[in-house]
Design a protein around this motif. Structure first.
Motif, PDB file in Angstrom:
ATOM      1  N   LEU A  91       9.098 -28.556  43.531  1.00 31.73           N
ATOM      2  CA  LEU A  91      10.462 -28.982  43.230  1.00 31.73           C
ATOM      3  C   LEU A  91      10.498 -29.777  41.927  1.00 31.73           C
ATOM      4  N   GLU A  92       9.558 -30.694  41.766  1.00 33.63           N
ATOM      5  CA  GLU A  92       9.514 -31.494  40.540  1.00 33.63           C
ATOM      6  C   GLU A  92       9.218 -30.616  39.325  1.00 33.63           C
ATOM      7  N   GLN A  93       8.379 -29.598  39.509  1.00 35.51           N
ATOM      8  CA  GLN A  93       8.075 -28.694  38.396  1.00 35.51           C
ATOM      9  C   GLN A  93       9.323 -27.939  37.947  1.00 35.51           C
ATOM     10  N   HIS A  94      10.103 -27.453  38.918  1.00 34.37           N
ATOM     11  CA  HIS A  94      11.318 -26.710  38.566  1.00 34.37           C
ATOM     12  C   HIS A  94      12.366 -27.629  37.931  1.00 34.37           C
ATOM     13  N   LYS A  95      12.427 -28.869  38.377  1.00 37.46           N
ATOM     14  CA  LYS A  95      13.346 -29.823  37.749  1.00 37.46           C
ATOM     15  C   LYS A  95      12.938 -30.076  36.296  1.00 37.46           C
ATOM     16  N   GLU A  96      11.633 -30.131  36.062  1.00 37.22           N
ATOM     17  CA  GLU A  96      11.155 -30.338  34.698  1.00 37.22           C
ATOM     18  C   GLU A  96      11.459 -29.120  33.823  1.00 37.22           C
ATOM     19  N   HIS A 110      18.335 -21.285  22.682  1.00 34.62           N
ATOM     20  CA  HIS A 110      18.934 -20.298  23.580  1.00 34.62           C
ATOM     21  C   HIS A 110      20.430 -20.194  23.304  1.00 34.62           C
ATOM     22  N   ASP A 111      20.944 -18.952  23.323  1.00 37.18           N
ATOM     23  CA  ASP A 111      22.396 -18.828  23.267  1.00 37.18           C
ATOM     24  C   ASP A 111      22.964 -19.187  24.638  1.00 37.18           C
ATOM     25  N   ASP A 112      24.279 -19.348  24.718  1.00 38.74           N
ATOM     26  CA  ASP A 112      24.899 -19.828  25.955  1.00 38.74           C
ATOM     27  C   ASP A 112      24.634 -18.902  27.136  1.00 38.74           C
ATOM     28  N   ALA A 113      24.714 -17.592  26.891  1.00 42.73           N
ATOM     29  CA  ALA A 113      24.540 -16.633  27.989  1.00 42.73           C
ATOM     30  C   ALA A 113      23.120 -16.689  28.546  1.00 42.73           C
ATOM     31  N   ASN A 114      22.135 -16.721  27.645  1.00 38.47           N
ATOM     32  CA  ASN A 114      20.742 -16.767  28.087  1.00 38.47           C
ATOM     33  C   ASN A 114      20.440 -18.082  28.793  1.00 38.47           C
ATOM     34  N   PHE A 115      20.964 -19.177  28.252  1.00 41.79           N
ATOM     35  CA  PHE A 115      20.751 -20.483  28.876  1.00 41.79           C
ATOM     36  C   PHE A 115      21.368 -20.527  30.272  1.00 41.79           C
ATOM     37  N   THR A 116      22.572 -19.996  30.404  1.00 46.34           N
ATOM     38  CA  THR A 116      23.236 -19.995  31.711  1.00 46.34           C
ATOM     39  C   THR A 116      22.429 -19.206  32.729  1.00 46.34           C
ATOM     40  N   SER A 117      21.911 -18.045  32.319  1.00 45.37           N
ATOM     41  CA  SER A 117      21.123 -17.217  33.223  1.00 45.37           C
ATOM     42  C   SER A 117      19.846 -17.927  33.659  1.00 45.37           C
ATOM     43  N   LEU A 118      19.129 -18.503  32.686  1.00 48.01           N
ATOM     44  CA  LEU A 118      17.865 -19.169  32.999  1.00 48.01           C
ATOM     45  C   LEU A 118      18.086 -20.431  33.826  1.00 48.01           C
ATOM     46  N   SER A 119      19.089 -21.216  33.471  1.00 51.70           N
ATOM     47  CA  SER A 119      19.325 -22.467  34.192  1.00 51.70           C
ATOM     48  C   SER A 119      19.824 -22.197  35.611  1.00 51.70           C
ATOM     49  N   ASN A 120      20.656 -21.167  35.785  1.00 55.55           N
ATOM     50  CA  ASN A 120      21.122 -20.832  37.136  1.00 55.55           C
ATOM     51  C   ASN A 120      19.968 -20.398  38.024  1.00 55.55           C
ATOM     52  N   ASP A 121      19.007 -19.689  37.434  1.00 54.50           N
ATOM     53  CA  ASP A 121      17.828 -19.271  38.189  1.00 54.50           C
ATOM     54  C   ASP A 121      17.040 -20.489  38.668  1.00 54.50           C
ATOM     55  N   LEU A 123      18.236 -23.592  38.999  1.00 52.73           N
ATOM     56  CA  LEU A 123      19.067 -24.340  39.947  1.00 52.73           C
ATOM     57  C   LEU A 123      19.013 -23.718  41.337  1.00 52.73           C
ATOM     58  N   ASP A 124      18.962 -22.385  41.379  1.00 51.46           N
ATOM     59  CA  ASP A 124      18.862 -21.698  42.667  1.00 51.46           C
ATOM     60  C   ASP A 124      17.554 -22.054  43.365  1.00 51.46           C
ATOM     61  N   LYS A 125      16.459 -22.059  42.608  1.00 57.53           N
ATOM     62  CA  LYS A 125      15.160 -22.409  43.189  1.00 57.53           C
ATOM     63  C   LYS A 125      15.133 -23.877  43.620  1.00 57.53           C
ATOM     64  N   ILE A 126      15.699 -24.745  42.797  1.00 51.79           N
ATOM     65  CA  ILE A 126      15.738 -26.171  43.138  1.00 51.79           C
ATOM     66  C   ILE A 126      16.520 -26.389  44.425  1.00 51.79           C
ATOM     67  N   GLY A 127      17.684 -25.733  44.532  1.00 52.88           N
ATOM     68  CA  GLY A 127      18.487 -25.872  45.742  1.00 52.88           C
ATOM     69  C   GLY A 127      17.757 -25.381  46.974  1.00 52.88           C
ATOM     70  N   LYS A 128      17.046 -24.266  46.827  1.00 46.87           N
ATOM     71  CA  LYS A 128      16.304 -23.707  47.957  1.00 46.87           C
ATOM     72  C   LYS A 128      15.195 -24.659  48.397  1.00 46.87           C
ATOM     73  N   PHE A 129      14.452 -25.187  47.431  1.00 48.29           N
ATOM     74  CA  PHE A 129      13.363 -26.097  47.776  1.00 48.29           C
ATOM     75  C   PHE A 129      13.886 -27.385  48.402  1.00 48.29           C
ATOM     76  N   GLU A 130      15.021 -27.884  47.922  1.00 50.49           N
ATOM     77  CA  GLU A 130      15.578 -29.115  48.486  1.00 50.49           C
ATOM     78  C   GLU A 130      15.973 -28.912  49.948  1.00 50.49           C
ATOM     79  N   LYS A 131      16.535 -27.742  50.262  1.00 48.65           N
ATOM     80  CA  LYS A 131      16.913 -27.459  51.648  1.00 48.65           C
ATOM     81  C   LYS A 131      15.680 -27.345  52.539  1.00 48.65           C
ATOM     82  N   VAL A 132      14.664 -26.634  52.053  1.00 51.07           N
ATOM     83  CA  VAL A 132      13.444 -26.485  52.844  1.00 51.07           C
ATOM     84  C   VAL A 132      12.754 -27.835  53.015  1.00 51.07           C
TER      85      VAL A 132
END
Length: 316
Positions: A91-96, A110-121, A123-132
């Protein structure tokens, strides 16, 4: 069924029930011993001693049974402590990673579209790890609560886990899937929690394991669809593509990349008619095609693919 905000991590309910039953039985014996002391003047000394000795024996038996059950719970706790440590670390690695993405975006990398795609990915992993993580911590609390008010039972200390050295112990009583979630602790978890290879090793030391591949797999005729592994600007190895060509760190893959930045099952190239599609198998570090991170990409002749520290080229 658990909701998106309420993940349930499987727990050994039978063990919990047995321990609580033994705890109640022991508590009843202790209550009766207290009554024996309170009423000892109401009976003769011989009756008092006889009944007291009987209940002291029952208390010893109940205590030993509960101690034995505590040993089983301590094993479960050890597994959960290790799992929580691995999840917290990842979790800490993904936050970093997310923090770095934001910083690089501010620098204009990064352009906005690429940044949004990468950051959403991320954020999804961070959210999943926080729930687990919350679900695992909840199970730890349920096990520990059994002995919180039990005199003479020492609480199990959380062990100090050495980073990236051991996997969480797999318990036969723990199902693979988290209830109400598509997260699989045994498959996706291996990518996140498996010990990493030494990423500092050079390609000549660790990059490619081709010892188990046949000549037909590692030698390809001109014109066949293939992946070429390039090292130092030179062709290192060629692989003829199958209907499905898997890439990863595990020895079960078609193309084995011994690299700590490569997941055990990292990616797959699937043939669909005359097309070859590169798919990221939810890897930790992603698949980069022509300098863009992709989840799915139809390959074209000459495409450059980066997986971990390795460069591959698709050729028709």
């Amino acid at each position: 069924m658990a909701t998106d905000n309420e993940l349930s991590f499987p727990i050994n309910q039978a063990l919990l029930d047995d321990a609580n039953k033994l705890k109640q039985e022991r508590g009843l014996v202790r209550e009766r011993l207290d009554k024996i002391e309170a009423k000892k003047n109401d009976v003769s000394p011989s009756v008092y001693q006889k009944v007291k000795q009987e209940y002291v024996q029952k208390l010893n038996e109940a205590t030993n049974a509960l101690l034995e059950k505590k040993g089983d719970i301590d094993k479960e706790l050890s597994t959960l402590y290790e799992t929580r440590s691995r999840i917290t670390e990842s979790l800490e690695q993904h936050k970093e990673v997310l923090e770095e993405l934001k910083f690089r975006h501010e620098l204009g990398e990064h352009d906005d579209a690429n940044f949004t795609s990468l950051s959403n990915d991320e954020l999804d992993k961070i959210g999943k790890f926080e729930k687990v993580l919350g679900a695992v911590s909840g199970n730890i609390d349920r096990y520990k609560a059994i002995f919180e008010d039990e005199e003479g039972f020492v609480e199990s200390a959380e062990p100090s886990i050495k980073k990236q050295k051991t996997k969480p112990t797999k318990q036969a009583t723990t199902p693979n899937l988290l209830e109400g979630s598509d997260y699989n602790i045994e498959t996706e978890g291996e990518d996140y929690f498996a010990p990493e290879e030494d990423a500092s090793r050079t390609p000549s030391e660790s990059s490619i394991d081709i010892t188990k591949k046949t000549a037909a797999e590692t030698s390809t005729p001109s014109g066949a669809a293939r992946l070429i592994i390039i090292e130092g600007g030179h062709v290192n190895q060629e692989y003829k593509l199958r209907k499905e060509t898997t890439i990863g760190r595990a020895n079960s893959n078609t193309i084995i990349l011994k690299d700590g930045k490569v997941s055990r099952q990292h990616a797959v190239v699937k043939q669909t008619g005359n097309e070859y599609v590169m798919l990221d198998l939810n890897s930790s570090n992603g698949v980069i095609v022509n300098h863009e991170r992709v989840k799915e990409h139809v390959l074209s002749d000459g495409d450059q693919i980066a997986i971990g520290d390795h460069t591959l080229q698709f050729k028709l």
